[in-house]
Design an enzyme around this catalytic site. Structure first.
Site, PDB file in Angstrom:
ATOM      1  N   ARG A  41       5.364   7.612   2.439  1.00 25.45           N
ATOM      2  CA  ARG A  41       5.420   9.605   3.499  1.00 25.45           C
ATOM      3  C   ARG A  41       3.593   9.117   3.584  1.00 25.45           C
ATOM      4  NH1 ARG A  41       4.562  10.126  -2.316  1.00 25.45           N
ATOM      5  NH2 ARG A  41       3.001  11.114  -3.055  1.00 25.45           N
TER       6      ARG A  41
ATOM      7  N   ARG B 286      18.015  -0.918  -0.330  1.00 23.88           N
ATOM      8  CA  ARG B 286      18.736  -1.923  -1.193  1.00 23.88           C
ATOM      9  C   ARG B 286      20.131  -0.897  -1.087  1.00 23.88           C
ATOM     10  NH1 ARG B 286      15.744  -2.024  -6.588  1.00 23.88           N
ATOM     11  NH2 ARG B 286      15.158   0.274  -6.041  1.00 23.88           N
TER      12      ARG B 286
ATOM     13  N   LEU C 151       7.118  -3.007  -0.815  1.00 25.67           N
ATOM     14  CA  LEU C 151       7.391  -3.081  -2.210  1.00 25.67           C
ATOM     15  C   LEU C 151       6.763  -3.411  -3.441  1.00 25.67           C
ATOM     16  CD1 LEU C 151      10.013  -5.865  -0.194  1.00 25.67           C
ATOM     17  CD2 LEU C 151      10.345  -3.770  -1.578  1.00 25.67           C
TER      18      LEU C 151
ATOM     19  N   LYS D 222      -1.313  -3.226  -0.130  1.00 30.82           N
ATOM     20  CA  LYS D 222      -2.198  -4.473  -1.451  1.00 30.82           C
ATOM     21  C   LYS D 222      -1.334  -4.545  -2.830  1.00 30.82           C
ATOM     22  CE  LYS D 222      -3.067  -1.645  -4.413  1.00 30.82           C
ATOM     23  NZ  LYS D 222      -2.520  -0.136  -5.021  1.00 30.82           N
TER      24      LYS D 222
ATOM     25  N   TYR E 213      -7.505  11.532 -13.173  1.00 27.76           N
ATOM     26  CA  TYR E 213      -8.198  11.592 -11.449  1.00 27.76           C
ATOM     27  C   TYR E 213      -9.469  11.021 -11.568  1.00 27.76           C
ATOM     28  CZ  TYR E 213      -8.944   9.887  -6.742  1.00 27.76           C
ATOM     29  OH  TYR E 213      -9.609  10.043  -5.499  1.00 27.76           O
TER      30      TYR E 213
HETATM   31  N1  LIG Z   1      -2.669   1.939  -0.030  1.00 28.96           N
HETATM   32  C1  LIG Z   1      -1.709   3.129  -1.103  1.00 28.96           C
HETATM   33  O1  LIG Z   1      -2.529   4.303  -1.233  1.00 28.96           O
HETATM   34  C2  LIG Z   1      -1.225   2.845  -1.985  1.00 28.96           C
HETATM   35  C3  LIG Z   1      -0.739   4.057  -2.304  1.00 28.96           C
HETATM   36  C4  LIG Z   1       0.502   3.371  -3.547  1.00 28.96           C
HETATM   37  C5  LIG Z   1       0.192   2.367  -3.847  1.00 28.96           C
HETATM   38  N2  LIG Z   1       0.771   1.447  -2.837  1.00 28.96           N
HETATM   39  C6  LIG Z   1       1.235  -0.232  -2.688  1.00 28.96           C
HETATM   40  O2  LIG Z   1       2.542   0.320  -2.524  1.00 28.96           O
HETATM   41  C7  LIG Z   1       3.600  -0.506  -3.309  1.00 28.96           C
HETATM   42  C8  LIG Z   1       4.724   0.281  -3.240  1.00 28.96           C
HETATM   43  O3  LIG Z   1       4.271   0.886  -4.259  1.00 28.96           O
HETATM   44  P1  LIG Z   1       5.166   2.526  -4.851  1.00 28.96           P
HETATM   45  O4  LIG Z   1       4.108   3.547  -5.833  1.00 28.96           O
HETATM   46  O5  LIG Z   1       5.343   3.592  -3.229  1.00 28.96           O
HETATM   47  O6  LIG Z   1       6.533   2.634  -5.072  1.00 28.96           O
HETATM   48  P2  LIG Z   1       7.820   2.895  -5.079  1.00 28.96           P
HETATM   49  O7  LIG Z   1       7.002   4.537  -5.050  1.00 28.96           O
HETATM   50  O8  LIG Z   1       8.170   3.177  -6.672  1.00 28.96           O
HETATM   51  O9  LIG Z   1       8.210   2.009  -4.398  1.00 28.96           O
HETATM   52  C9  LIG Z   1       9.022   0.852  -4.447  1.00 28.96           C
HETATM   53  C10 LIG Z   1      10.784   0.469  -3.706  1.00 28.96           C
HETATM   54  O10 LIG Z   1      10.306  -0.728  -3.462  1.00 28.96           O
HETATM   55  C11 LIG Z   1      11.720  -1.150  -3.340  1.00 28.96           C
HETATM   56  N3  LIG Z   1      12.334  -2.308  -4.459  1.00 28.96           N
HETATM   57  C12 LIG Z   1      12.701  -3.284  -4.395  1.00 28.96           C
HETATM   58  N4  LIG Z   1      13.148  -4.124  -5.529  1.00 28.96           N
HETATM   59  C13 LIG Z   1      12.784  -2.703  -6.786  1.00 28.96           C
HETATM   60  C14 LIG Z   1      12.445  -3.190  -7.930  1.00 28.96           C
HETATM   61  N5  LIG Z   1      13.215  -4.347  -8.632  1.00 28.96           N
HETATM   62  N6  LIG Z   1      11.885  -1.667  -8.340  1.00 28.96           N
HETATM   63  C15 LIG Z   1      11.759  -1.109  -8.005  1.00 28.96           C
HETATM   64  N7  LIG Z   1      11.584  -0.395  -7.004  1.00 28.96           N
HETATM   65  C16 LIG Z   1      12.558  -1.809  -6.347  1.00 28.96           C
HETATM   66  C17 LIG Z   1      12.824   0.275  -3.368  1.00 28.96           C
HETATM   67  O11 LIG Z   1      13.281   0.701  -1.930  1.00 28.96           O
HETATM   68  P3  LIG Z   1      14.700   0.877  -1.838  1.00 28.96           P
HETATM   69  O12 LIG Z   1      15.091   1.022  -3.494  1.00 28.96           O
HETATM   70  O13 LIG Z   1      14.414   1.655  -0.765  1.00 28.96           O
HETATM   71  O14 LIG Z   1      14.856  -0.482  -1.929  1.00 28.96           O
HETATM   72  C18 LIG Z   1      11.459   1.739  -3.581  1.00 28.96           C
HETATM   73  O15 LIG Z   1      11.843   2.746  -3.424  1.00 28.96           O
HETATM   74  C19 LIG Z   1       2.885  -1.026  -3.838  1.00 28.96           C
HETATM   75  O16 LIG Z   1       2.911  -2.566  -3.847  1.00 28.96           O
HETATM   76  C20 LIG Z   1       1.463  -0.642  -4.206  1.00 28.96           C
HETATM   77  O17 LIG Z   1       0.027  -1.560  -4.793  1.00 28.96           O
HETATM   78  C21 LIG Z   1      -0.162   1.804  -1.863  1.00 28.96           C
END
Ligand SMILES: NC(=O)c1ccc[n+]([C@@H]2O[C@H](COP(=O)([O-])OP(=O)(O)OC[C@H]3O[C@@H](n4cnc5c(N)ncnc54)[C@H](OP(=O)(O)O)[C@@H]3O)[C@@H](O)[C@H]2O)c1
Length: 329
Positions: free
Chosen positions: A16, A36, A73, A96, A233
């Site tokens: 988002r 998935r 992911l 990252k 935070y």
């Molecule tokens: N740069 C930034 O500002 C920032 C901020 C937050 C996070 N991140 C990074 O972004 C990545 C995702 O973080 P997030 O907090 O957005 O994650 P999240 O909401 O938990 O989403 C991860 C997604 O990965 C998929 N997935 C595939 N296999 C999975 C498994 N075994 N368990 C859980 N999810 C699985 C799912 O999508 P589907 O169900 O749709 O397949 C899930 O929605 C991480 O690498 C994190 O370090 C970066």
């Protein structure tokens, strides 16, 4: 080709923040999302007005309608899907940390080199004008000789049902938010530390929920980094030289927060001078940098060598925390 057709690999929460950047760029078109679960992909596509939904990552990555993908992911899945995407002709912006082992990072870099596709780590704050200003101040010597850097990224995790607590998904505060201070320290010091000493506090799931690290750079320059899931935070960074110091109240996230300040404390006075920073949507730079690389062959601003050193430093910090020893990087 002057527009890149983007696909999202997963329906992760972080999407988002990146979607508005894709919508802001005249060179991007967000055309697809994969999950998935097909129903989840379809619901997500409807909510975010994305034309196509795929019920598997493979299906989207095999389609000809997507040029570049954003991989959001869990950390331990980055390598597998980045390599799969590159081998199917897609350019990849991967969250990252790029991966959680150097073997994986090297395989990802090799796949990018072999396929000629662009691969970059999605470290959005590195592209923001505030971060670039800090780099300019350091490089043009306005701080004098740089002696130390300190940076912290803490937050209080609400739900305990979070990929960040899962050891097999690359959980841990250092992997999640400690990588920001590690990256910032490397950026201002111009390279990775020579040696590190880390200390961690492990939570119930076995991942570090608090991490503190000491970093030693060439010439005896010092760094201190900290991360946490357990405290409210708080982010900060401070860069200290012989002629003064820069202090950042929001170095990594919430850069549109009115409390974001970049302050210079000079040699003669304790009264800081605020340095004006141009406004820019935090996630725009990483996306535009991909476009420059894909469309014009420009080298990525955040190089894969820099990214590799992020992972190398984090691994050394974890090894130090585990063994109680100082570890060379
Ligand atoms: N740069 C930034 O500002 C920032 C901020 C937050 C996070 N991140 C990074 O972004 C990545 C995702 O973080 P997030 O907090 O957005 O994650 P999240 O909401 O938990 O989403 C991860 C997604 O990965 C998929 N997935 C595939 N296999 C999975 C498994 N075994 N368990 C859980 N999810 C699985 C799912 O999508 P589907 O169900 O749709 O397949 C899930 O929605 C991480 O690498 C994190 O370090 C970066």
């Amino acid at each position: 080709m002057n527009t890149i057709r983007w696909g999202l690999v997963s329906t992760a929460r972080i999407n988002r923040r990146v979607i508005p950047a894709l919508r802001q760029s005249p060179r991007a078109e967000l055309v697809a999302v994969a999950s998935r679960d097909l129903a989840a992909a379809q619901a997500y596509a409807a909510e975010w007005e994305i034309p196509q939904a795929f019920g598997s990552y493979e299906a989207m990555l095999q389609s000809d309608g997507v040029d570049a993908v954003y991989i959001s992911l869990p950390n331990t899945l980055h390598a597998e899907w980045t390599i799969y995407a590159l081998r199917h002709g897609k350019h990849v912006l991967c969250e990252k940390p790029l991966a959680t082992s150097l073997v994986e990072v090297d395989a990802m870099i090799a796949a990018a080199n072999e396929t000629g596709r662009v691969l970059a780590e999605a470290f959005m704050y590195r592209h923001h004008p505030q971060t670039k200003l800090v780099g300019e101040w350091v490089q043009n010597g306005r701080l004098g000789d740089l002696l130390s850097v300190r940076a912290t990224f803490n937050f209080a995790m609400g739900s305990r049902n979070n990929i960040r607590l899962a050891p097999d998904l690359g959980g841990g505060s250092l992997w999640d938010v400690g990588v920001y201070p590690v990256s910032f320290a490397q950026y201002v010091m111009g390279g990775p530390p020579q040696q590190v000493f880390g200390s961690q506090w492990l939570g119930e799931s076995g991942v570090d929920e608090l991490f503190n690290g000491q970093l030693v750079y060439s010439g005896g320059r010092l760094g201190q980094i900290a991360s946490s899931f357990r405290t409210p935070y708080y982010t900060m960074a401070e860069v200290v030289g012989t002629n003064g110091r820069l202090s950042l109240t929001r170095p990594f996230t919430a850069l549109d927060n009115p409390r974001r300040q970049l302050l210079f404390f000079g040699p003669d006075s304790d009264d800081p001078v605020e340095i004006p920073v141009p406004d820019e949507y935090l996630y725009l730079g990483e996306v535009e940098d991909m476009h420059d690389a894909i469309l014009h062959g420009q080298p990525s601003y955040l190089t894969l060598a820099e990214t590799r050193n992020h992972v190398k430093t984090v691994l050394a910090l974890y090894e130090s925390a585990r063994t109680g020893q100082v570890v060379g990087v």
